[in-house]
Design an enzyme around this catalytic site. Sequence first.
Site, PDB file in Angstrom:
ATOM      1  N   GLN A 100      -4.650  -1.164   9.984  1.00  0.00           N
ATOM      2  CA  GLN A 100      -4.473  -2.453   9.315  1.00  0.00           C
ATOM      3  C   GLN A 100      -5.093  -3.564  10.162  1.00  0.00           C
ATOM      4  O   GLN A 100      -4.746  -3.753  11.323  1.00  0.00           O
ATOM      5  CB  GLN A 100      -2.975  -2.721   9.067  1.00  0.00           C
ATOM      6  CG  GLN A 100      -2.685  -4.051   8.367  1.00  0.00           C
ATOM      7  CD  GLN A 100      -3.268  -4.132   6.957  1.00  0.00           C
ATOM      8  OE1 GLN A 100      -3.236  -3.172   6.195  1.00  0.00           O
ATOM      9  NE2 GLN A 100      -3.813  -5.288   6.601  1.00  0.00           N
ATOM     10  N   LYS A 107       0.844  -1.204   0.000  1.00  0.00           N
ATOM     11  CA  LYS A 107       0.000   0.000   0.000  1.00  0.00           C
ATOM     12  C   LYS A 107       0.875   1.248   0.000  1.00  0.00           C
ATOM     13  O   LYS A 107       0.634   2.192  -0.763  1.00  0.00           O
ATOM     14  CB  LYS A 107      -0.937  -0.007   1.223  1.00  0.00           C
ATOM     15  CG  LYS A 107      -2.076  -1.021   1.093  1.00  0.00           C
ATOM     16  CD  LYS A 107      -2.796  -1.255   2.408  1.00  0.00           C
ATOM     17  CE  LYS A 107      -3.830  -2.363   2.291  1.00  0.00           C
ATOM     18  NZ  LYS A 107      -4.384  -2.804   3.580  1.00  0.00           N
ATOM     19  N   ASP A 117     -10.598   3.723   4.397  1.00  0.00           N
ATOM     20  CA  ASP A 117     -10.829   2.283   4.239  1.00  0.00           C
ATOM     21  C   ASP A 117     -12.337   1.978   4.229  1.00  0.00           C
ATOM     22  O   ASP A 117     -12.751   0.872   3.895  1.00  0.00           O
ATOM     23  CB  ASP A 117     -10.145   1.545   5.407  1.00  0.00           C
ATOM     24  CG  ASP A 117      -9.685   0.155   5.033  1.00  0.00           C
ATOM     25  OD1 ASP A 117      -9.603  -0.139   3.824  1.00  0.00           O
ATOM     26  OD2 ASP A 117      -9.420  -0.645   5.949  1.00  0.00           O
TER      27      ASP A 117
END
Length: 294
Positions: free
Chosen positions: A108, A64, A131
């Site tokens: 994460q 990422k 996200d």
Amino acid sequence: MEPLPRNYVPETDALILDGKAVAQRVREQLKQRVAALHARGVVPCLAVMLVGDDPASHTYVRTKAKTCESVGIRSIVKHYPADVTQATLEAQIDAWNADPTVHGVLIQHPVPAPLNEGALLHRLDPRKDVDGITPASLGALVAGEPAFGACTPLGIITLLDAYGISIEGKHAVVVGRSVILGKPMALMLLNRNATVTICHSRTRDLAHHTRQADILVAAVGKPEFITGEMLKPGAVVIDAGYNRVEGRKGDVGDVAFESAARVASAITPVPGGVGPMTVAMLLQNTVLAAEQQA
Ligand code: NAP
């Protein structure tokens, strides 16, 4: 712009939905938006919180960060040991929420127990939830209000659109109901006027449902779980899964590719299907967040 490749799985009529190529296109378009932000003195920035030593999480975060840089997005990765306190993580989220140079924040998954990932998500400012998985963002999706879309399902919708595959009126069957994938996927398909069935581990006679699908999304986390016999001829098959299987190289999807491709009209490969689209959507959401906040 180059037309998308229209390649077929050898010896079948199944169109390969090339997520790598579509993600590349998305990144090219983002570069222009990022350049416009840079010209205004704004450098879009994604901050990533990584807790613990899960090797897969470390790989995803590296990918990422690298991909962010390729389009001119700055990335910050804060790595904490698994024995960090909840208070330390919450203080970091508060600091990023307040920092005008940070436009997007990614926590994460998974944050290892006994740490409380849900509490961190609740704390994150929804305007920075690139996200798309905080309760506020998911609630907005239910209400049909604007919010950042969860990256994997948003990537799947973008991939279908890129190939001109219509969703409206189709029967979409989503196998899996996780908060990050199955549920937002079903809602996004519903918001695009599909008729949606959601299947899960307690579903009886799964194949009966999957055989109704014009569009089948596999989000199960079980290697090669969906086979060709479980599909309706001509179905569009989206494989969100990636699973590590001992003795096999690379990731294995949730769909048995060869048998499914003999029945499907279109199918995503693993790798090179949904995975690259997820990362592209994270970048897209981060650029959008920077545009909104600038
Ligand atoms: P998850 O949280 O483990 O959820 C799996 C879902 O599958 C659950 O809803 C579960 O049902 C359902 N399920 C399990 N066994 C089943 C069965 N026998 N029949 C029908 N449904 C069954 O997994 P996830 O996070 O959603 O991820 C799913 C897959 O997508 C994994 O392979 C993951 O690696 C992959 N993934 C890919 C990306 C990407 O970028 N490509 C991103 C995220 C995840 P219950 O709810 O009843 O337990």
